[in-house]
Design a protein around this motif. Structure first.
Motif, PDB file in Angstrom:
ATOM      1  N   UNK A 150       0.788  -1.228   0.000  1.00 23.57           N
ATOM      2  CA  UNK A 150       0.000   0.000   0.000  1.00 23.57           C
ATOM      3  C   UNK A 150       0.817   1.274   0.000  1.00 23.57           C
ATOM      4  N   UNK A 151       2.111   1.187  -0.277  1.00 26.97           N
ATOM      5  CA  UNK A 151       2.972   2.371  -0.257  1.00 26.97           C
ATOM      6  C   UNK A 151       2.981   3.002  -1.655  1.00 26.97           C
ATOM      7  N   UNK A 152       2.661   4.285  -1.753  1.00 32.55           N
ATOM      8  CA  UNK A 152       2.498   4.941  -3.065  1.00 32.55           C
ATOM      9  C   UNK A 152       3.823   5.392  -3.671  1.00 32.55           C
ATOM     10  N   UNK A 153       4.701   4.452  -3.978  1.00 32.50           N
ATOM     11  CA  UNK A 153       6.039   4.777  -4.461  1.00 32.50           C
ATOM     12  C   UNK A 153       6.022   5.607  -5.734  1.00 32.50           C
ATOM     13  N   UNK A 154       5.108   5.295  -6.628  1.00 32.56           N
ATOM     14  CA  UNK A 154       5.128   5.909  -7.953  1.00 32.56           C
ATOM     15  C   UNK A 154       4.632   7.340  -7.947  1.00 32.56           C
ATOM     16  N   UNK A 155       3.981   7.744  -6.863  1.00 33.03           N
ATOM     17  CA  UNK A 155       3.374   9.073  -6.825  1.00 33.03           C
ATOM     18  C   UNK A 155       4.124  10.041  -5.924  1.00 33.03           C
ATOM     19  N   UNK A 156       5.181   9.557  -5.269  1.00 32.05           N
ATOM     20  CA  UNK A 156       5.906  10.409  -4.322  1.00 32.05           C
ATOM     21  C   UNK A 156       7.070  11.093  -5.026  1.00 32.05           C
ATOM     22  N   UNK A 157       6.944  12.398  -5.338  1.00 29.98           N
ATOM     23  CA  UNK A 157       8.043  13.088  -6.025  1.00 29.98           C
ATOM     24  C   UNK A 157       9.231  13.298  -5.099  1.00 29.98           C
ATOM     25  N   UNK A 158      10.413  13.359  -5.688  1.00 26.96           N
ATOM     26  CA  UNK A 158      11.632  13.547  -4.893  1.00 26.96           C
ATOM     27  C   UNK A 158      11.574  14.823  -4.072  1.00 26.96           C
ATOM     28  N   UNK A 159      10.899  15.846  -4.586  1.00 29.61           N
ATOM     29  CA  UNK A 159      10.823  17.123  -3.874  1.00 29.61           C
ATOM     30  C   UNK A 159      10.068  17.011  -2.555  1.00 29.61           C
ATOM     31  N   UNK A 160       9.213  15.987  -2.438  1.00 33.87           N
ATOM     32  CA  UNK A 160       8.422  15.807  -1.225  1.00 33.87           C
ATOM     33  C   UNK A 160       9.085  14.871  -0.215  1.00 33.87           C
ATOM     34  N   UNK A 161      10.155  14.211  -0.632  1.00 35.94           N
ATOM     35  CA  UNK A 161      10.764  13.210   0.246  1.00 35.94           C
ATOM     36  C   UNK A 161      11.289  13.785   1.564  1.00 35.94           C
ATOM     37  N   UNK A 162      11.945  14.952   1.576  1.00 35.22           N
ATOM     38  CA  UNK A 162      12.449  15.465   2.861  1.00 35.22           C
ATOM     39  C   UNK A 162      11.376  15.596   3.939  1.00 35.22           C
TER      40      UNK A 162
END
Length: 457
Positions: A150-162
Motif C-alpha cells: 500500500x505504499x504509493x512509491x510511484x506518486x511520491x516526487x523527490x521534492x516531497x521526500x524530505x
C-alpha cells in the motif's frame, strides 16, 4: 594506461565515456545509439566493467546526475537517540543505512532485503534509506512488494521526500524515478542481449549516499571489487556479501563470503547462520511468491508478538492474514490486510523469519547498533515482536500519502483553469501506469530526441 592494467584506455578516456553515457542529450539521440552500444560492448570485452576503478568512477558520475536527496534530521531526533533499555548500546552512527543486492542470482528468494530494511528501521536510533527497483530476475522486486503493502512509491516526487524523512525512519528510493540519466539507455541495454555495467551498478548509486550498508553480489569475483569501489567512494563501513550458492544475500543455508570495509581497510571472512544464533534453512524453504502474497507473509510476520510461534513446518493449506492482529495499528493497515490474498500453502514462515533476521542483524551490526551478531539478532527480533517494524512501514506509507495529498492540493490551488486542474489529476495516473508497464531496463522520464530524422530505427 588504466590503473587496472586490463586495457590501453586511459583514465581520462574512461571518464569521458562514462560522462557521455550519463548525458541524456547524447544518449537520447538515436544517431548515437550504435556508438553507445559499441562503448558498452568495449567495456564488457575489455573487462573494464568489472574493475573497482570503473565502478567508483561510474558511481560518482551517475550520482552527480541523479535527483538529489536531502536527509533532514528527524523531528523527534532527541527522543530517538536518547539512551534506553531497549538498545544494546548508545547510538554511535546517526546516518542512513542501505541493504541492497545486485540481483541477477537467479535464486528467486523471498523479498528479504526490503523486509529486513523495515525491521532494522523499527529499532530505536536506526534510519534506513533503501534504494531499489522492480523485479528483474525474480518474481517480486523491492518496489513490487512495497506497492503491494500500500505504499504509493510511484506518486511520491523527490521534492516531497524530505518532509517524509523528517518523520519516517524507513524510506525507499525508487531507482526508476531518481535516475533520469539512465532513462535513454534502457532500449540500448535491452537490445544488446548481455549484461552491462548497469546491471550491477544500482547498489552503488543510492541518491541518499548512505555511509554504511550491506551490499549483496551474485558472484564471488565481485566481492572485493565492490569493497574497493566503496572504499574509493569514501564509504565508512560496509559488508559486501555473497552466499556460497551464488546468492546476493547472506545465505540461510550455509556459509556466506563477506568482505568487510571498515575505515578504508578490507578484510575477508565467512559467516553462517550459527554466528547469528539462528538455525539454517535450505534455500528452497525461503522462495518467493507473488508480490501480494509476499506482502501477506510480511504482515503476518510483523503482527506476530512471539516469532517463535510461527510454524516451522510448511503450511498445510493457505492461511488468510487475521485482521484482528492489527487492531492496535493504523486503520489503513487493517483495511489493506483485507485486500491481500491468503498466505500460500507450503510457505515456511519460520524459515522466512530467520532469513529476515539474518539480513537485519548484519545491517544493525555494520551500523554499530550492536557489538555482536547475536546481540544484533536480538534487536531485530525485538523490532518485530514490539511492532516497531510494522510501525516503520506504516509511518512511511502514511507520511508519503499525506505528502502526496498536500502536493496535489497545492498544485490544484495554483491551477487556474479546469483543464489545468484535470492535468494535475491525470499526471499521477500517467506516471503510475508508465512505471507499471516498464521492465528492469526502463527509467523515468523516458527522454527521446530524434536527431536521425528521416531514418529508420
Amino acid at each position: 594506461n588504466h590503473p587496472t592494467g586490463t586495457s590501453t584506455i586511459s583514465h581520462s578516456q574512461l571518464e569521458h565515456i562514462l560522462q557521455h553515457l550519463a548525458d541524456p542529450n547524447f544518449t537520447s539521440s538515436r544517431e548515437n545509439h550504435a556508438q553507445i552500444g559499441s562503448a558498452l560492448t568495449c567495456l564488457k570485452f575489455c573487462r573494464l566493467d568489472i574493475q573497482a576503478e570503473t565502478f567508483a568512477l561510474a558511481a560518482k558520475i551517475f550520482l552527480d546526475c541523479c535527483l538529489d536527496v536531502y536527509v533532514p534530521p528527524l523531528d523527534k531526533e532527541n527522543e530517538e537517540y536518547a539512551p534506553s533499555a531497549s538498545t544494546a548500546k548508545p547510538v554511535e552512527y546517526r546516518g542512513t543505512l542501505d541493504l541492497v543486492g545486485t540481483g541477477g542470482d537467479g535464486k528467486d528468494t523471498f523479498n528479504v532485503s526490503t523486509t529486513a530494511a523495515m525491521v532494522a528501521a523499527g529499532v530505536k536510533g536506526v534510519r534506513v534509506c533503501k534504494h531499489g527497483a522492480k523485479a528483474s530476475s525474480s518474481t517480486s522486486g523491492s518496489a513490487d512488494l512495497l506497492m503491494s503493502l500500500g505504499i504509493p512509491l510511484l506518486s511520491l516526487p523527490a521534492s516531497q521526500l524530505p518532509s517524509v524523512l523528517r518523520k519516517s525512519k524507513f524510506s525507499f528510493l525508487f531507482a526508476q524515478l531518481y535516475h533520469p540519466a539512465l532513462a535513454p539507455l534502457g532500449p540500448i541495454r535491452r537490445s544488446l542481449g548481455f549484461p552491462t555495467i548497469f546491471n550491477v551498478l544500482g547498489p552503488l548509486i543510492n541518491p541518499a549516499k548512505p555511509e554504511r550498508c550491506i551490499l549483496g553480489v551474485h558472484s564471488y569475483y565481485l566481492g572485493r571489487i565492490f569493497a574497493e569501489a566503496l572504499a574509493k567512494r569514501g564509504t565508512q563501513r560496509a559488508w559486501i556479501v555473497c552466499g556460497q550458492e551464488g546468492l546476493d544475500e547472506i545465505s540461510p543455508a550455509g556459509k556466506t563470503d563477506v568482505w568487510e570495509l571498515n575505515n578504508g581497510q578490507i578484510s575477508e571472512f565467512t559467516v553462517d547462520p550459527s554466528d547469528f544464533g539462528i538455525p539454517s534453512h535450505p534455500l528452497e524453504h525461503v522462495g518467493s511468491y507473488s508480490a501480494d502474497e509476499n506482502a501477506a507473509i510480511v504482515l503476518k510476520m510483523f503482527s506476530t508478538k512471539d516469532v517463535a510461534t510461527l510454524p516451522a513446518e510448511p503450511l498445510a493449506q493457505s492461511v488468510p492474514v487475521d485482521p484482528a492482529a492489527f487492531l492496535d495499528f493504523a486503520p489503513e493497515t487493517l483495511v489493506h490486510v483485507r485486500s491481500l490474498p491468503s498466505i500460500p500453502r507450503g510457505v515456511r514462515l519460520q524459515a522466512v523469519k530467520d532469513y529476515t533476521l539474518l539480513q537485519t542483524a548484519a545491517l544493525l551490526y555494520v551500523g554499530s547498533y550492536a557489538d555482536t551478531l547475536k546481540q544484533a539478532t536480538a534487536l531485530a527480533k525485538q523490532s518485530i515482536e514490539s511492532g516497531g517494524a510494522l510501525r516503520a512501514m506504516e509511518t512511511f506509507r502514511d507520511e508519503s500519502n499525506l505528502s502526496i495529498a498536500r502536493n496535489e492540493l497545492d498544485q490544484l490551488e495554483r491551477a487556474k483553469s479546469p483543464q489545468q486542474k484535470d492535468a494535475v489529476k491525470d499526471a499521477r495516473k500517467s506516471i503510475e501506469e508508465s512505471v507499471r508497464n516498464q521492465d528492469q531496463y526502463s527509467y523515468l522520464p523516458e527522454i527521446r530526441q530524434d536527431a536521425a530524422v528521416g531514418t529508420d530505427d
